[in-house]
Design an enzyme around this catalytic site. Structure first.
Site, mmCIF file in Angstrom:
data_model
loop_
_atom_site.group_PDB
_atom_site.id
_atom_site.type_symbol
_atom_site.label_atom_id
_atom_site.label_comp_id
_atom_site.label_asym_id
_atom_site.label_seq_id
_atom_site.Cartn_x
_atom_site.Cartn_y
_atom_site.Cartn_z
ATOM 1 N N ASP A 80 -4.070 -7.373 -7.718
ATOM 2 C CA ASP A 80 -5.258 -7.541 -7.908
ATOM 3 C C ASP A 80 -5.774 -7.288 -9.234
ATOM 4 O OD1 ASP A 80 -5.947 -8.697 -5.237
ATOM 5 O OD2 ASP A 80 -5.799 -6.655 -4.758
ATOM 6 N N GLY A 82 -3.567 -1.842 -6.644
ATOM 7 C CA GLY A 82 -2.227 -2.619 -6.981
ATOM 8 C C GLY A 82 -2.571 -3.423 -8.129
ATOM 9 N N VAL A 137 4.122 -5.337 -5.933
ATOM 10 C CA VAL A 137 5.209 -5.343 -4.486
ATOM 11 C C VAL A 137 5.022 -6.653 -3.709
ATOM 12 C CG1 VAL A 137 6.343 -4.010 -2.537
ATOM 13 C CG2 VAL A 137 4.856 -2.802 -3.991
ATOM 14 N N ARG A 185 -3.448 -10.028 3.710
ATOM 15 C CA ARG A 185 -3.932 -12.005 4.400
ATOM 16 C C ARG A 185 -2.721 -12.652 4.468
ATOM 17 N NH1 ARG A 185 -9.386 -12.878 2.129
ATOM 18 N NH2 ARG A 185 -9.769 -11.321 1.039
ATOM 19 N N HIS A 190 1.379 -1.093 0.141
ATOM 20 C CA HIS A 190 -0.328 0.092 0.088
ATOM 21 C C HIS A 190 0.827 1.550 -0.184
ATOM 22 C CE1 HIS A 190 -3.193 -3.146 1.850
ATOM 23 N NE2 HIS A 190 -3.380 -2.406 0.851
#
Ligand code: PAF
Length: 253
Positions: A139, A136, A165, A176, A28
């Site tokens: 996904d 990102g 990343v 997760r 993030h």
């Protein structure tokens, strides 16, 4: 949030949004730093969107760390950490549904997931009114769905998808990952190496090599392996944790 955004725009400032579900990690922070290079003001939203979860247990287990998020986001260059309480009226009956890019891969395995994502991202765009939004690329299908919605609905926002990343062993950074035990984390690293190696074999051989590689991995259940758009896309479960990743076919990394 709308008022703040309008005030910035009145001054001629560009606004970037980094939508997240909180529990910020290095992945993030890379998105926030990227956003900082694209606009004058950066808003990070942190909202655990209930409509994109397929199970109540998964939603309940989703980690939250608001204080930690505020400190990290600020250090990475965010101007605002936007944490809306609830974005759905009790009788909410309006959905945004994309019906092409959201088919296959995660879309088939997680019914309704992309409808939840598309709806909440549209709400966030309406609230923050960003000129640019950074997502990102881990996904990847989510990026495809959002790019399509923006195009089809003429939403006045530019979408930037930032490269995956990764941890040192190649596993993509993900909220997760925190739910993996040390042993499971080892399996996840191995899984990541198998994917990278299989993808390098190129089209026609990659998915078979991947399937062969993960067949006997203890504690890992492969969910899918699909090649499309020059990439090998995979999803697997380690215990109750679902992981996804993709790698370009045939290229050395
Ligand atoms: O990628 C995520 O974290 C979420 O799907 C998003 C885009 C913040 C929507 O809830």
């Amino acid at each position: 949030m709308q008022k703040a955004s309008r005030a910035w725009k009145k001054k001629g400032l560009q606004v970037a949004l980094v939508p997240t579900m909180g529990a910020l990690h290095e992945g993030h922070l890379a998105l926030i730093r990227r956003a900082k290079t694209l606009a004058d003001r950066v808003v990070v939203s942190a909202y655990v969107n209930p409509t994109q979860f397929n199970s109540k247990a998964d939603l309940r287990k989703y980690p939250q760390s608001p204080r930690h998020d505020a400190a990290l986001a600020g250090r990475a260059g965010a101007d605002v950490l936007f944490r809306p309480g609830n974005l759905y009226a009790q009788d909410a009956s309006t959905w945004v549904e994309e019906t092409d890019c959201s088919r296959g891969r995660c879309g088939d395995r997680r019914p309704g997931h992309f409808r939840g994502v598309a709806t909440v991202v549209t709400k966030l765009f309406n609230l923050v009114q960003p000129d640019v939004a950074v997502f990102g690329h881990k996904d990847r299908q989510q990026c495809e769905v959002i790019e399509r919605i923006v195009r089809d609905l003429f939403l006045p926002v530019r979408i930037v998808c930032h490269p995956v990343v990764r941890e040192r062993d190649g596993l993509p950074q993900s909220t997760r990952n925190r739910r993996l035990s040390p042993a499971q984390r080892g399996v996840a690293g191995q899984w990541s190496r198998i994917l990278a190696k299989a993808a390098r074999m190129g089209k026609g051989r990659a998915d078979a090599a991947y399937r062969q590689g993960v067949k006997r991995m203890p504690g890992l259940r492969s969910e899918y392996a699909e090649t499309s758009g020059g990439h090998l896309h995979v999803a697997a479960r380690i215990g109750s944790v679902r992981l996804i990743d993709h790698r370009p076919l045939g290229r050395r990394r």
